[in-house]
Scaffold this motif. Structure first.
Motif, PDB file in Angstrom:
ATOM      1  N   PHE A  52       6.001 -17.106   8.991  1.00  0.00           N
ATOM      2  CA  PHE A  52       5.288 -16.396  10.055  1.00  0.00           C
ATOM      3  C   PHE A  52       3.823 -16.194   9.669  1.00  0.00           C
ATOM      4  O   PHE A  52       2.906 -16.450  10.459  1.00  0.00           O
ATOM      5  CB  PHE A  52       5.962 -15.048  10.315  1.00  0.00           C
ATOM      6  N   VAL A  53       3.584 -15.753   8.433  1.00  0.00           N
ATOM      7  CA  VAL A  53       2.217 -15.530   7.962  1.00  0.00           C
ATOM      8  C   VAL A  53       1.468 -16.852   7.885  1.00  0.00           C
ATOM      9  O   VAL A  53       0.274 -16.936   8.207  1.00  0.00           O
ATOM     10  CB  VAL A  53       2.218 -14.817   6.604  1.00  0.00           C
ATOM     11  N   GLU A  54       2.160 -17.902   7.467  1.00  0.00           N
ATOM     12  CA  GLU A  54       1.524 -19.217   7.382  1.00  0.00           C
ATOM     13  C   GLU A  54       1.066 -19.675   8.762  1.00  0.00           C
ATOM     14  O   GLU A  54      -0.032 -20.234   8.923  1.00  0.00           O
ATOM     15  CB  GLU A  54       2.512 -20.224   6.790  1.00  0.00           C
ATOM     16  N   GLU A  55       1.889 -19.430   9.770  1.00  0.00           N
ATOM     17  CA  GLU A  55       1.531 -19.796  11.152  1.00  0.00           C
ATOM     18  C   GLU A  55       0.316 -19.008  11.622  1.00  0.00           C
ATOM     19  O   GLU A  55      -0.615 -19.563  12.214  1.00  0.00           O
ATOM     20  CB  GLU A  55       2.717 -19.525  12.079  1.00  0.00           C
ATOM     21  N   LEU A  56       0.310 -17.695  11.359  1.00  0.00           N
ATOM     22  CA  LEU A  56      -0.821 -16.864  11.772  1.00  0.00           C
ATOM     23  C   LEU A  56      -2.104 -17.287  11.068  1.00  0.00           C
ATOM     24  O   LEU A  56      -3.168 -17.362  11.673  1.00  0.00           O
ATOM     25  CB  LEU A  56      -0.529 -15.392  11.467  1.00  0.00           C
ATOM     26  N   THR A 143       0.971  -3.875  18.055  1.00  0.00           N
ATOM     27  CA  THR A 143       0.934  -5.340  18.064  1.00  0.00           C
ATOM     28  C   THR A 143       1.229  -5.923  16.688  1.00  0.00           C
ATOM     29  O   THR A 143       1.499  -7.122  16.572  1.00  0.00           O
ATOM     30  CB  THR A 143      -0.463  -5.832  18.502  1.00  0.00           C
ATOM     31  N   TYR A 144       1.186  -5.094  15.643  1.00  0.00           N
ATOM     32  CA  TYR A 144       1.416  -5.589  14.289  1.00  0.00           C
ATOM     33  C   TYR A 144       2.867  -6.064  14.143  1.00  0.00           C
ATOM     34  O   TYR A 144       3.815  -5.347  14.504  1.00  0.00           O
ATOM     35  CB  TYR A 144       1.118  -4.478  13.290  1.00  0.00           C
ATOM     36  N   LEU A 145       3.042  -7.269  13.632  1.00  0.00           N
ATOM     37  CA  LEU A 145       4.364  -7.906  13.455  1.00  0.00           C
ATOM     38  C   LEU A 145       5.127  -8.021  14.772  1.00  0.00           C
ATOM     39  O   LEU A 145       6.353  -7.987  14.796  1.00  0.00           O
ATOM     40  CB  LEU A 145       5.195  -7.145  12.423  1.00  0.00           C
ATOM     41  N   LYS A 146       4.378  -8.139  15.867  1.00  0.00           N
ATOM     42  CA  LYS A 146       5.017  -8.206  17.186  1.00  0.00           C
ATOM     43  C   LYS A 146       6.013  -9.361  17.260  1.00  0.00           C
ATOM     44  O   LYS A 146       7.130  -9.204  17.781  1.00  0.00           O
ATOM     45  CB  LYS A 146       3.944  -8.387  18.260  1.00  0.00           C
ATOM     46  N   GLY A 147       5.635 -10.500  16.722  1.00  0.00           N
ATOM     47  CA  GLY A 147       6.534 -11.649  16.774  1.00  0.00           C
ATOM     48  C   GLY A 147       7.828 -11.398  16.040  1.00  0.00           C
ATOM     49  O   GLY A 147       8.914 -11.773  16.504  1.00  0.00           O
ATOM     50  N   MET A 148       7.745 -10.753  14.879  1.00  0.00           N
ATOM     51  CA  MET A 148       8.948 -10.462  14.093  1.00  0.00           C
ATOM     52  C   MET A 148       9.803  -9.390  14.760  1.00  0.00           C
ATOM     53  O   MET A 148      11.040  -9.442  14.722  1.00  0.00           O
ATOM     54  CB  MET A 148       8.554 -10.017  12.687  1.00  0.00           C
ATOM     55  N   LYS A 149       9.173  -8.407  15.373  1.00  0.00           N
ATOM     56  CA  LYS A 149       9.929  -7.367  16.080  1.00  0.00           C
ATOM     57  C   LYS A 149      10.733  -7.963  17.235  1.00  0.00           C
ATOM     58  O   LYS A 149      11.896  -7.609  17.464  1.00  0.00           O
ATOM     59  CB  LYS A 149       8.971  -6.292  16.612  1.00  0.00           C
ATOM     60  N   LYS A 298      -0.514   2.335   5.898  1.00  0.00           N
ATOM     61  CA  LYS A 298       0.885   1.916   5.787  1.00  0.00           C
ATOM     62  C   LYS A 298       1.018   0.413   5.978  1.00  0.00           C
ATOM     63  O   LYS A 298       1.749  -0.272   5.266  1.00  0.00           O
ATOM     64  CB  LYS A 298       1.724   2.648   6.842  1.00  0.00           C
ATOM     65  N   PHE A 299       0.294  -0.103   6.973  1.00  0.00           N
ATOM     66  CA  PHE A 299       0.418  -1.513   7.324  1.00  0.00           C
ATOM     67  C   PHE A 299      -0.252  -2.435   6.293  1.00  0.00           C
ATOM     68  O   PHE A 299       0.311  -3.460   5.916  1.00  0.00           O
ATOM     69  CB  PHE A 299      -0.217  -1.779   8.688  1.00  0.00           C
ATOM     70  N   HIS A 300      -1.461  -2.064   5.876  1.00  0.00           N
ATOM     71  CA  HIS A 300      -2.300  -3.017   5.142  1.00  0.00           C
ATOM     72  C   HIS A 300      -2.760  -2.508   3.776  1.00  0.00           C
ATOM     73  O   HIS A 300      -3.635  -3.130   3.162  1.00  0.00           O
ATOM     74  CB  HIS A 300      -3.525  -3.381   5.986  1.00  0.00           C
ATOM     75  N   GLY A 301      -2.192  -1.422   3.323  1.00  0.00           N
ATOM     76  CA  GLY A 301      -2.612  -0.882   2.033  1.00  0.00           C
ATOM     77  C   GLY A 301      -2.390  -1.836   0.877  1.00  0.00           C
ATOM     78  O   GLY A 301      -3.097  -1.778  -0.136  1.00  0.00           O
ATOM     79  N   ASP A 302      -1.421  -2.762   1.030  1.00  0.00           N
ATOM     80  CA  ASP A 302      -1.131  -3.694  -0.061  1.00  0.00           C
ATOM     81  C   ASP A 302      -2.262  -4.698  -0.284  1.00  0.00           C
ATOM     82  O   ASP A 302      -2.416  -5.234  -1.387  1.00  0.00           O
ATOM     83  CB  ASP A 302       0.183  -4.434   0.206  1.00  0.00           C
ATOM     84  N   LYS A 367      -6.971 -12.282   4.942  1.00  0.00           N
ATOM     85  CA  LYS A 367      -5.578 -11.850   5.119  1.00  0.00           C
ATOM     86  C   LYS A 367      -5.467 -10.803   6.221  1.00  0.00           C
ATOM     87  O   LYS A 367      -4.570 -10.853   7.071  1.00  0.00           O
ATOM     88  CB  LYS A 367      -5.032 -11.294   3.807  1.00  0.00           C
ATOM     89  N   LEU A 368      -6.396  -9.836   6.203  1.00  0.00           N
ATOM     90  CA  LEU A 368      -6.403  -8.803   7.237  1.00  0.00           C
ATOM     91  C   LEU A 368      -6.643  -9.414   8.609  1.00  0.00           C
ATOM     92  O   LEU A 368      -5.990  -9.042   9.595  1.00  0.00           O
ATOM     93  CB  LEU A 368      -7.488  -7.767   6.926  1.00  0.00           C
ATOM     94  N   PHE A 369      -7.572 -10.354   8.694  1.00  0.00           N
ATOM     95  CA  PHE A 369      -7.875 -11.015   9.966  1.00  0.00           C
ATOM     96  C   PHE A 369      -6.639 -11.724  10.513  1.00  0.00           C
ATOM     97  O   PHE A 369      -6.322 -11.616  11.706  1.00  0.00           O
ATOM     98  CB  PHE A 369      -9.013 -12.015   9.766  1.00  0.00           C
ATOM     99  N   ALA A 370      -5.934 -12.451   9.653  1.00  0.00           N
ATOM    100  CA  ALA A 370      -4.731 -13.162  10.096  1.00  0.00           C
ATOM    101  C   ALA A 370      -3.680 -12.188  10.594  1.00  0.00           C
ATOM    102  O   ALA A 370      -3.002 -12.433  11.601  1.00  0.00           O
ATOM    103  CB  ALA A 370      -4.175 -14.013   8.962  1.00  0.00           C
ATOM    104  N   ARG A 371      -3.540 -11.056   9.902  1.00  0.00           N
ATOM    105  CA  ARG A 371      -2.545 -10.066  10.319  1.00  0.00           C
ATOM    106  C   ARG A 371      -2.915  -9.427  11.663  1.00  0.00           C
ATOM    107  O   ARG A 371      -2.112  -9.380  12.587  1.00  0.00           O
ATOM    108  CB  ARG A 371      -2.428  -8.965   9.258  1.00  0.00           C
TER     109      ARG A 371
END
Length: 827
Positions: A52-56, A143-149, A298-302, A367-371
């Motif tokens: 999924f991340v690779e596609e984004l 909208t974050y991880l919308k595809g996975m949800k 929570k979403f992007h702290g990593d 990475k943030l932009f892709a997410r």
């Protein structure tokens, strides 16, 4: 903890220069370093959902990080039906007493306008930014991880159907568990041994903070489930839904990321305009940005371990002095009031100076932009331009402003039926009236809703792009449908603006302006379109007065009107003498309108704006004012106050602002915000006239890579046009249409070619500024050597100016992008 973490970073040598928030009030605005993530992985989303991340990542790299992509991406407002409905304004003359609907409209409109005004200030500043970053307005965290949800939902429904189970009693799937980890939600063990399950359900119902009815449904269903395993799964899944879909979701009015500053900035915008209740409004806004801070962390702290979250609140209708009364000295620096709106550049530059961080890499930003951008493209909230190239974004820009995406056209009438005769505010919710009602801005709608006597005589004396032609065409269409007993004439005089009616040319026809030809194509047979050539033909007006340009045209017009009673709509009337600058005001004599046969006839006139020779400015304006007073006092003309440009974007406005000091017959209208940003106005220096053609083709190759995208090339000086055409015709992948006066050409043949281009715009159209006057186009290249605001304001989405050294100096002072690469390459 935040202050301790910041000191630790400095002590460990990470060179953070940003000052951490030191709030002494309850707002706690400013800089807040991201806390270190508990996740062991440096990119937990990539670990849990690699494909999924690779596609984004691939999608965002292809769309946004190409050679011609602007480094700072400005995304248009999300698709918001409420904004679309309210953005064009309310007809304030419809009701004498305020109704609940009007009060609600005013409140909603104020909120949307405040968001648009603040976002526009940031858009203007960052349009020309050369650093990496992006801006969203507004941003929805769901909208974050919308595809996975969505994939998790589909899997749960499929499993329930396959196993004949209740969808709520299935155990959390692996996808759902991974989503929880990626968004920082800990479901954990729900049931402890030795505890009563029903009591645990009651306890969980309170912790989930459900509404009363939801809480009762939750408890009733949970207690009626047949076994303990179903009850456990039901409680876990209920917590999953509440945490993932509700508790960590919010709408952020405006977000900005700046890679070089390692900054994620949120602006909460409030439309509050009274000093009463200001403290509670600020506290509410502070809670909202605090929540946004926690969710982003929570979403992007990593991946944002060395970044800052910056909290800002904007109240554009409140004086800064009043805001400072409710905030500490530190937080005042992160408040935007009315003063900051008026002087935005010093405020934003002061803010950015607080964010300086060295040794920045773009890895975390990419990475943030892709997410953020990638996930947003999977959401129903996003505007379609989130996933479009720059060329497609320009098309969307055009559509956002004109409701069309043709590329080039004259103003056309509103689609659908005409405005209802008995239109009232209570009709607003009727579907058939919505598109018509919402098409107009308040000033335009006010005119259309006037009584019939007021609308019988109308004089437009407004700047370019305010909707004069749009209103005239609309009402001409309306009269043609409604009043079949009278003829309707639309007299389009754009051709007279740049071609002198003098004795030496009396035996020759004028070249019809592009605008005149387009007007003829827009109307059906119920409206007769008349141009300057028609006036000459119809009246054989070959007398010895052709050296008096305006007087001659006025006489032609007056003679035609007397011979053809009916409804007359006269567009682009050049009520002045002189071609380069207006020397003398000269309006047509309309005293025949007092005759009884004209009592029921409508006459609308739009005066063409002009530049005025400074020597004659006072005399010209005095004569023009006397003429307007004569029409209003003696002939009952109404002059509607059209003062807002509805066509061009802020990127075009930047160029036009360079020449606002020049004297004009009317005040320039402010241009609207750019709804699809990221395509700044470009200026290319070209001092050698013999290089102008090559400069044009170089600009086309660099900025308009999509060969089918229509581009209008407006050449100011006739001496340059031949070489521009010659160079353009060398571009084998783009069809070239030419339309400009030259000996040996049959006008009718040239008009036929032009009509084909106007019906199906593709490739290039080369013309001069007089012939294209009144038209509009998505993309415009202006080839000039001096002031030419009329050509510049023909552009809707993208304007490129090729100018000489002296003009380029003015553009540089206005902080407009100057492309020096093309000139260097050509030389």
């Amino acid at each position: 903890m935040g202050k301790l973490w910041s000191r630790l970073l400095i002590a460990t040598g990470l060179k953070r220069k940003a000052k951490v928030s030191v709030c002494s009030c309850s707002l706690d605005l400013g800089l807040h370093p991201f806390q270190p993530s508990n996740a062991e992985e440096a990119d937990i989303v990539r670990t849990k959902f690699p494909s999924f991340v690779e596609e984004l990542t691939k999608k965002t790299e292809e769309n946004y990080f190409q050679e011609d992509s602007p480094p700072f991406k400005l995304f248009p407002p999300s698709v918001r039906p409420d904004a679309n409905k309210l953005g064009h304004g309310y007809p304030f003359n419809c009701e004498e007493e305020p109704s609940k609907k009007k009060v609600k409209w005013e409140k909603d409109y104020a909120a949307i306008k405040a968001e648009q005004d603040v976002a526009n200030q940031f858009n203007i500043h960052f349009t020309n930014c050369r650093n990496e970053g992006f801006l969203f307005q507004p941003f929805h965290t769901d909208t974050y991880l919308k595809g996975m949800k969505e994939k998790a939902k589909q899997k749960r429904r499929g499993d329930a159907q396959r196993l004949h189970r209740d969808v709520d009693t299935l155990p959390l799937s692996e996808i759902e568990k991974n989503i929880c980890e990626c968004v920082g939600v800990n479901i954990g063990e729900i049931i402890e041994s030795g505890k009563d399950l029903d009591d645990k359900i009651d306890e969980k119902a309170m912790k989930l903070k459900l509404k009363i009815k939801e809480r009762e449904r939750f408890k009733n269903k949970g207690k009626t489930l047949p076994n303990d395993e179903d009850k456990k799964n039901y409680v876990k899944y209920s917590q999953y839904k509440k945490e993932v879909y509700d508790n960590i979701n919010c709408e952020m009015d405006l977000i900005i990321t700046i890679a070089a500053k390692r900054t994620f900035l949120e602006v909460e915008i409030k439309s509050h305009s009274a000093n009463i209740g200001l403290k509670s409004v600020l506290e509410k806004a502070a809670k909202q940005v605090s929540k946004g801070n926690k969710i982003v962390e929570k979403f992007h702290g990593d991946i944002l371990r060395e970044w800052d979250f910056v909290r800002v609140i904007a109240l554009p209708n409140i004086n800064k002095n009043e805001l400072e009364k409710e905030a500490c000295e530190h937080c005042s620096n992160f408040l935007i009031g009315s003063e900051e709106m008026d002087h935005f550049t010093p405020w934003i530059e002061n803010l950015l100076s607080k964010l300086q961080i060295s040794d920045c890499t773009s890895d975390a930003y990419r990475k943030l932009f892709a997410r953020v951008v990638g996930c947003y493209s999977h959401s129903e909230h996003h505007s379609s331009t989130v996933t479009l190239s720059l060329a497609e974004a320009r098309t969307e820009n055009e559509k956002a402003i004109t409701e069309k995406e043709k590329g080039v056209y004259s103003e056309n009438s509103v689609p659908g039926e005409s405005l209802p005769e008995t239109f009232q505010l209570t009709d607003f919710d009727k579907k058939e009236n919505k598109s018509v009602y919402l098409y107009w801005n308040p000033q335009q709608l006010e005119l259309l809703l006037q009584n019939e006597d007021t609308k019988k005589r109308v004089l437009f004396n407004s700047s370019f792009g305010c909707g004069k032609t749009l209103l005239m065409k609309h009402f001409a269409h309306t009269l043609a449908k409604r009043d079949s007993d009278k003829k309707v004439f639309y007299i389009s005089l754009a051709a007279a603006a740049g071609q002198q009616l003098d004795e030496s040319k009396s035996s020759k026809l004028m070249w019809p302006a592009v605008f005149d030809i387009a007007n003829g194509m827009d109307f059906d047979t119920r409206v007769e379109v008349i141009g300057v050539n028609n006036l000459i033909h119809l009246h054989h007006y070959y007398q010895d007065k052709f050296n008096q340009h305006a007087a001659c045209l006025n006489d032609l017009l007056q003679t035609f009107m007397k011979d053809n009673p009916g409804h007359h709509f006269i567009d682009e009337l050049p009520a002045y003498e002189g071609l380069r600058f207006a020397d003398k005001f000269s309006g047509p004599n309309l005293t025949h309108l007092t005759d009884p046969e004209w009592n029921d006839c409508c006459v609308w006139i739009a005066l063409r704006p002009c530049k005025i020779d400074s020597v004659n400015y006072d005399k010209f304006t005095a004569d023009a004012q006397a003429y307007r007073e004569h029409l209003t006092d003696q002939l009952s003309f109404h002059i509607p106050p059209l003062s807002v440009n509805m066509r061009n974007s802020s990127s075009v406005k930047e160029v036009d602002n360079v020449y606002y000091a020049r004297k004009r017959s009317v005040a320039p209208a402010p241009l609207p915000p750019n709804p699809v940003c990221g395509n700044p106005a470009i200026v290319i220096q070209c001092d050698n006239p013999s290089y102008r053609g090559k400069t044009v083709t170089a600009a086309i190759g660099k900025y308009f890579k999509k060969t089918s995208e229509p581009v209008i090339i407006i050449v100011r000086h006739s001496s340059d046009i031949a070489q521009v055409v010659e160079e353009c015709e060398k571009l084998s992948d783009r069809p070239v249409t030419t339309y400009y006066p030259r000996p040996g050409r049959v006008i009718t043949d040239e008009v036929t070619k032009l009509k084909h281009f106007l019906r199906e715009p593709s490739g290039l159209l080369v013309t001069d500024r007089h012939l294209f006057g009144g038209m509009q186009a998505r993309n415009v290249i202006c080839v000039t050597s001096d002031y030419d605001t009329n050509s510049v304001t023909r552009a809707i989405a993208q304007v490129i100016v090729i100018a000489g050294k002296d003009d380029v100096k003015l553009y540089k002072k206005a902080n407009i992008v100057v492309d020096t690469d093309i000139a260097s390459a050509i030389v």
